[in-house]
Design a protein around this motif. Structure first.
Motif, PDB file in Angstrom:
ATOM      1  N   ASN A   1      -2.049   5.096   8.512  1.00  0.00           N
ATOM      2  CA  ASN A   1      -1.573   5.120   7.241  1.00  0.00           C
ATOM      3  C   ASN A   1      -2.848   5.417   6.142  1.00  0.00           C
ATOM      4  OD1 ASN A   1       1.016   4.263   7.744  1.00  0.00           O
ATOM      5  ND2 ASN A   1       0.709   2.060   7.456  1.00  0.00           N
ATOM      6  N   LEU A   2      -4.033   4.675   6.664  1.00  0.00           N
ATOM      7  CA  LEU A   2      -5.233   5.167   5.943  1.00  0.00           C
ATOM      8  C   LEU A   2      -5.555   6.525   5.870  1.00  0.00           C
ATOM      9  CD1 LEU A   2      -7.580   3.650   4.302  1.00  0.00           C
ATOM     10  CD2 LEU A   2      -8.441   3.339   6.405  1.00  0.00           C
ATOM     11  N   GLY A   3      -5.398   7.330   7.134  1.00  0.00           N
ATOM     12  CA  GLY A   3      -5.493   8.690   7.244  1.00  0.00           C
ATOM     13  C   GLY A   3      -4.760   9.403   6.161  1.00  0.00           C
ATOM     14  N   GLY A   4      -3.265   9.224   6.136  1.00  0.00           N
ATOM     15  CA  GLY A   4      -2.322   9.530   5.091  1.00  0.00           C
ATOM     16  C   GLY A   4      -3.007   9.416   3.664  1.00  0.00           C
ATOM     17  N   LEU A   5      -3.446   8.236   3.255  1.00  0.00           N
ATOM     18  CA  LEU A   5      -3.856   8.066   1.985  1.00  0.00           C
ATOM     19  C   LEU A   5      -4.857   9.074   1.904  1.00  0.00           C
ATOM     20  CD1 LEU A   5      -4.203   6.122  -0.610  1.00  0.00           C
ATOM     21  CD2 LEU A   5      -5.711   4.989   0.758  1.00  0.00           C
ATOM     22  N   TYR A   6      -6.206   9.207   2.598  1.00  0.00           N
ATOM     23  CA  TYR A   6      -7.158  10.233   2.255  1.00  0.00           C
ATOM     24  C   TYR A   6      -6.432  11.525   2.053  1.00  0.00           C
ATOM     25  CZ  TYR A   6     -10.137   6.132   3.001  1.00  0.00           C
ATOM     26  OH  TYR A   6     -10.867   5.086   2.957  1.00  0.00           O
ATOM     27  N   GLU A   7      -5.475  11.769   3.052  1.00  0.00           N
ATOM     28  CA  GLU A   7      -5.051  13.298   2.885  1.00  0.00           C
ATOM     29  C   GLU A   7      -4.583  13.488   1.608  1.00  0.00           C
ATOM     30  OE1 GLU A   7      -2.100  16.100   5.228  1.00  0.00           O
ATOM     31  OE2 GLU A   7      -2.362  14.112   6.203  1.00  0.00           O
ATOM     32  N   SER A   8      -3.431  12.512   1.176  1.00  0.00           N
ATOM     33  CA  SER A   8      -2.991  12.609  -0.057  1.00  0.00           C
ATOM     34  C   SER A   8      -3.970  12.738  -1.341  1.00  0.00           C
ATOM     35  CB  SER A   8      -2.061  11.313  -0.451  1.00  0.00           C
ATOM     36  OG  SER A   8      -1.077  11.464   0.711  1.00  0.00           O
ATOM     37  N   MET A   9      -5.184  12.080  -1.184  1.00  0.00           N
ATOM     38  CA  MET A   9      -6.220  12.108  -1.832  1.00  0.00           C
ATOM     39  C   MET A   9      -6.973  13.471  -1.883  1.00  0.00           C
ATOM     40  SD  MET A   9      -7.416   8.377  -1.741  1.00  0.00           S
ATOM     41  CE  MET A   9      -9.019   8.397  -2.853  1.00  0.00           C
ATOM     42  N   ALA A  10      -6.660  14.452  -0.991  1.00  0.00           N
ATOM     43  CA  ALA A  10      -7.401  15.725  -0.516  1.00  0.00           C
ATOM     44  C   ALA A  10      -9.007  15.281  -0.105  1.00  0.00           C
ATOM     45  CB  ALA A  10      -7.481  16.509  -1.731  1.00  0.00           C
ATOM     46  N   ASP A  11      -8.801  14.076   0.595  1.00  0.00           N
ATOM     47  CA  ASP A  11     -10.253  13.767   1.114  1.00  0.00           C
ATOM     48  C   ASP A  11     -10.027  13.926   2.709  1.00  0.00           C
ATOM     49  OD1 ASP A  11     -12.484  12.624   2.032  1.00  0.00           O
ATOM     50  OD2 ASP A  11     -12.548  10.995   0.723  1.00  0.00           O
ATOM     51  N   TYR A  12     -10.186  15.126   2.815  1.00  0.00           N
ATOM     52  CA  TYR A  12      -9.723  15.419   4.497  1.00  0.00           C
ATOM     53  C   TYR A  12     -10.660  14.942   5.380  1.00  0.00           C
ATOM     54  CZ  TYR A  12      -6.397  18.637   1.793  1.00  0.00           C
ATOM     55  OH  TYR A  12      -5.608  18.698   1.040  1.00  0.00           O
ATOM     56  N   LEU A  13     -11.968  15.057   5.062  1.00  0.00           N
ATOM     57  CA  LEU A  13     -13.029  14.690   5.968  1.00  0.00           C
ATOM     58  C   LEU A  13     -12.930  13.210   6.428  1.00  0.00           C
ATOM     59  CD1 LEU A  13     -15.995  16.598   4.527  1.00  0.00           C
ATOM     60  CD2 LEU A  13     -14.815  17.262   6.577  1.00  0.00           C
ATOM     61  N   ARG A  14     -12.521  12.317   5.428  1.00  0.00           N
ATOM     62  CA  ARG A  14     -12.242  10.911   5.958  1.00  0.00           C
ATOM     63  C   ARG A  14     -10.923  10.690   6.500  1.00  0.00           C
ATOM     64  NH1 ARG A  14     -13.621   6.409   1.556  1.00  0.00           N
ATOM     65  NH2 ARG A  14     -12.841   7.862   0.040  1.00  0.00           N
ATOM     66  N   ALA A  15      -9.850  11.731   6.390  1.00  0.00           N
ATOM     67  CA  ALA A  15      -8.591  11.633   6.956  1.00  0.00           C
ATOM     68  C   ALA A  15      -8.704  11.697   8.579  1.00  0.00           C
ATOM     69  CB  ALA A  15      -7.626  12.639   6.174  1.00  0.00           C
ATOM     70  N   GLU A  16      -9.475  12.867   8.728  1.00  0.00           N
ATOM     71  CA  GLU A  16      -9.424  13.563  10.165  1.00  0.00           C
ATOM     72  C   GLU A  16      -9.706  12.508  11.243  1.00  0.00           C
ATOM     73  OE1 GLU A  16     -11.176  17.259  12.785  1.00  0.00           O
ATOM     74  OE2 GLU A  16     -12.186  16.518  10.792  1.00  0.00           O
TER      75      GLU A  16
ATOM     76  N   GLY B   1       0.961  -1.243  -0.050  1.00  0.00           N
ATOM     77  CA  GLY B   1       0.016  -0.084   0.052  1.00  0.00           C
ATOM     78  C   GLY B   1       0.932   1.447  -0.079  1.00  0.00           C
ATOM     79  N   LEU B   2       1.994   1.294   0.890  1.00  0.00           N
ATOM     80  CA  LEU B   2       2.885   2.382   0.710  1.00  0.00           C
ATOM     81  C   LEU B   2       3.292   2.600  -0.294  1.00  0.00           C
ATOM     82  CD1 LEU B   2       4.313   1.795   4.282  1.00  0.00           C
ATOM     83  CD2 LEU B   2       3.417   3.685   3.700  1.00  0.00           C
ATOM     84  N   LEU B   3       3.770   1.432  -1.301  1.00  0.00           N
ATOM     85  CA  LEU B   3       4.330   1.727  -2.489  1.00  0.00           C
ATOM     86  C   LEU B   3       3.656   2.225  -3.472  1.00  0.00           C
ATOM     87  CD1 LEU B   3       6.807   0.908  -4.484  1.00  0.00           C
ATOM     88  CD2 LEU B   3       5.560  -1.283  -5.041  1.00  0.00           C
ATOM     89  N   TYR B   4       2.302   1.776  -3.431  1.00  0.00           N
ATOM     90  CA  TYR B   4       1.328   2.492  -4.273  1.00  0.00           C
ATOM     91  C   TYR B   4       1.040   4.042  -4.150  1.00  0.00           C
ATOM     92  CZ  TYR B   4       0.115  -2.159  -6.335  1.00  0.00           C
ATOM     93  OH  TYR B   4       0.262  -3.449  -6.903  1.00  0.00           O
ATOM     94  N   CYS B   5       1.206   4.237  -2.718  1.00  0.00           N
ATOM     95  CA  CYS B   5       0.896   5.829  -2.416  1.00  0.00           C
ATOM     96  C   CYS B   5       2.188   6.554  -2.980  1.00  0.00           C
ATOM     97  CB  CYS B   5       0.986   6.018  -0.908  1.00  0.00           C
ATOM     98  SG  CYS B   5      -0.652   5.490  -0.119  1.00  0.00           S
ATOM     99  N   SER B   6       3.196   6.056  -3.035  1.00  0.00           N
ATOM    100  CA  SER B   6       4.611   6.508  -3.564  1.00  0.00           C
ATOM    101  C   SER B   6       4.338   6.720  -4.839  1.00  0.00           C
ATOM    102  CB  SER B   6       5.666   5.784  -3.079  1.00  0.00           C
ATOM    103  OG  SER B   6       6.038   5.818  -1.829  1.00  0.00           O
TER     104      SER B   6
END
Length: 245
Positions: free
Chosen positions: A188-203, A148-153
Motif C-alpha cells: 500500500n505504501l509503495g502504491g502511494l509513492y508510485e501515485s506520487m511519482a516517487d518511484y525510488l521510494r516505491a521500488e 489511507g486508501l480513501l485519501y489516495c482515491s
C-alpha cells in the motif's frame, strides 16, 4: 424442503438452510437467485428471534453485501443503515461491532464516490476502535489502511502517507516482518509513492512485499502475482522496460 416439512417454515434451522442456499448461489455468481432465500432467511429470523439477535443482524449484513455486489447501492445503503442503527441500539456506540458497521457503510459510500460521508464514518470507526481496543489491535491498523486508501482515491497523498506508515508500524510490531498483512502494508505504501511519482521510494517497498509473499504464501498465490504485477507497472512508469518484462 425436508427441514421445512419437519420443523416448519419459521424455524431458525430452516432460516439457516435458506441462508446457506443463498450463499451457494452467491458463490456460483448467480446473484439473482441468491437474493430470495437471503430475504426469506432475514424475515424468519427477525420474526422468530428479533431484529437485535446476532443471526438477524448477520442476515441483514449479508443482504446489504449482496446488493452492494449487485451495484444496487440504494438498497445496500438501506440495509447498512439499518445494521448501524440496530447495533447502536443493541450494543452501544463503543462496541467494536458498531465500529465495524460504520466502516462497512463507509466502504459503500466510498464505492459511491461519496468521499465526504465515507471519511466521516471511517474516522468514527477509527476513534471507537482506538478507545475500546487500543492502537495495536488489528482492526485499528485495518481502519488506518481504509482511511489511507480513501485519501489516495481522493488524491490527498499527504494525509494518506502518515496513516499508511502508522499501519505499517503496528503490523510490524504485532505481527512481525514476515506476515502477509505486513506485506500488504508495504504494498500500500509503495502504491502511494508510485501515485506520487516517487518511484525510488516505491521500488524497495514493492520488492520487500514480493519477498515476504514469495516466502510465506508461495509463488502460485494470487497476492504474490499481484505484487509482481505492481512492480512491473512501476518499472514501466520508470521506463525500465527490460525489468518490467
Amino acid at each position: 424442503e425436508i427441514q421445512k416439512r419437519v420443523l416448519g417454515g419459521e424455524h431458525p434451522f430452516y432460516a439457516t438452510s435458506l441462508n446457506n442456499l443463498g450463499y451457494l448461489y452467491w458463490a456460483m455468481k448467480d446473484l439473482t437467485r441468491a437474493e430470495p432465500p437471503l430475504v426469506q432467511a432475514l424475515e424468519i429470523r427477525r420474526k422468530v428471534l428479533g431484529e437485535g439477535h446476532q443471526d438477524s443482524m448477520s442476515s441483514l449484513d449479508s443482504l446489504a453485501d449482496l446488493y452492494e455486489s449487485m451495484k444496487d447501492y440504494t438498497r445496500a445503503e438501506t440495509f447498512y443503515l439499518q445494521s448501524v442503527e440496530i447495533r447502536k441500539k443493541v450494543l452501544g456506540e463503543e462496541h467494536p461491532d458498531y465500529a465495524l458497521s460504520l466502516k462497512t457503510l463507509g466502504s459503500l459510500y466510498e464505492s459511491m464516490v461519496d468521499y465526504s460521508r465515507a471519511e466521516s464514518l471511517y474516522r468514527q470507526a477509527l476513534a471507537i476502535t482506538k478507545k475500546v481496543l487500543g492502537e495495536e489491535h488489528p482492526n485499528y491498523a485495518s481502519y488506518l489502511n481504509n482511511l489511507g486508501l480513501l485519501y489516495c482515491s481522493m488524491g490527498d497523498y499527504a494525509r494518506a502517507e502518515p496513516l499508511y506508515r502508522e499501519a505499517l508500524e503496528i503490523r510490524k510490531k504485532t505481527l512481525g516482518e514476515e506476515h502477509p498483512d505486513y506485506a500488504t502494508c508495504l504494498n500500500n505504501l509503495g502504491g502511494l509513492y508510485e501515485s506520487m511519482a516517487d518511484y525510488l521510494r516505491a521500488e524497495p517497498l514493492y520488492l520487500q512485499a514480493i519477498e515476504i509473499r514469495k516466502k510465506v504464501l508461495g509463488q502460485e498465490h494470487a497476492r504474490y502475482a499481484d505484487s509482481i504485477n505492481d512492480l512491473g507497472v512501476l518499472y514501466k512508469s520508470m521506463a525500465y522496460y527490460a525489468r518490467a518484462e
